[in-house]
Design a protein around this motif. Structure first.
Motif, mmCIF file in Angstrom:
data_model
loop_
_atom_site.group_PDB
_atom_site.id
_atom_site.type_symbol
_atom_site.label_atom_id
_atom_site.label_comp_id
_atom_site.label_asym_id
_atom_site.label_seq_id
_atom_site.Cartn_x
_atom_site.Cartn_y
_atom_site.Cartn_z
ATOM 1 N N ILE A 240 30.498 49.111 38.654
ATOM 2 C CA ILE A 240 31.412 48.058 38.195
ATOM 3 C C ILE A 240 31.298 47.919 36.676
ATOM 4 C CG2 ILE A 240 31.891 45.577 38.283
ATOM 5 C CD1 ILE A 240 31.015 45.681 41.228
ATOM 6 N N GLY A 241 32.451 47.868 36.027
ATOM 7 C CA GLY A 241 32.508 47.741 34.580
ATOM 8 C C GLY A 241 32.543 49.060 33.836
ATOM 9 N N GLU B 189 45.510 45.975 38.933
ATOM 10 C CA GLU B 189 44.552 46.933 39.475
ATOM 11 C C GLU B 189 45.238 47.825 40.507
ATOM 12 O OE1 GLU B 189 41.313 44.735 41.167
ATOM 13 O OE2 GLU B 189 40.845 43.774 39.264
ATOM 14 N N VAL C 13 38.966 50.818 34.317
ATOM 15 C CA VAL C 13 37.665 50.167 34.458
ATOM 16 C C VAL C 13 37.454 49.808 35.921
ATOM 17 C CG1 VAL C 13 36.247 48.200 33.752
ATOM 18 C CG2 VAL C 13 37.881 49.194 32.144
ATOM 19 N N MET D 108 36.501 47.709 38.849
ATOM 20 C CA MET D 108 36.393 46.264 39.015
ATOM 21 C C MET D 108 35.614 45.869 40.268
ATOM 22 S SD MET D 108 37.838 45.476 36.279
ATOM 23 C CE MET D 108 37.855 43.703 36.416
ATOM 24 N N ARG E 273 41.160 48.855 37.143
ATOM 25 C CA ARG E 273 42.130 48.166 36.282
ATOM 26 C C ARG E 273 42.402 49.028 35.057
ATOM 27 N NH1 ARG E 273 40.950 42.237 35.331
ATOM 28 N NH2 ARG E 273 42.103 42.167 37.270
ATOM 29 N N GLN F 155 38.652 49.358 43.389
ATOM 30 C CA GLN F 155 39.692 48.757 42.559
ATOM 31 C C GLN F 155 39.435 49.132 41.112
ATOM 32 O OE1 GLN F 155 38.254 46.617 45.083
ATOM 33 N NE2 GLN F 155 39.971 47.448 46.224
#
Length: 76
Positions: free
Chosen positions: A11-12, A44, A25, A27, A37, A35
């Motif tokens: 994540i990130g 997303e 990115v 998410m 984005r 997901q």
């Protein structure tokens, strides 16, 4: 021996959806999908986990440069 699970971005992190060729990115993950984005923000999209890859050094540099230059609208 590293498994594919260990090489997936967290994540990130910036990641590439190999099915669409889009970069974004990570998410989160819901319902067996990841997901992602777009870098410049926006809606997303869902990606199959096996299609989500960590960026190469060149791809990451290019994506970060696009963010910095404000040119991240198209395909990023």
């Amino acid at each position: 021996m590293a498994s594919n699970q260990q090489t997936r971005p967290g994540i990130g992190a910036l990641a590439k959806d190999t099915a669409s060729g889009r970069i974004g990115v990570v998410m989160g993950a819901v319902g067996g999908r990841v997901q992602i984005r777009p870098i410049g923000g926006g809606r997303e999209w869902d990606a199959v986990p096996d299609n989500v890859q960590t960026l190469s050094a060149r791809e990451e540099l290019s994506a970060r440069l696009a963010i910095r230059n404000g040119n991240s609208r198209d395909r990023l």
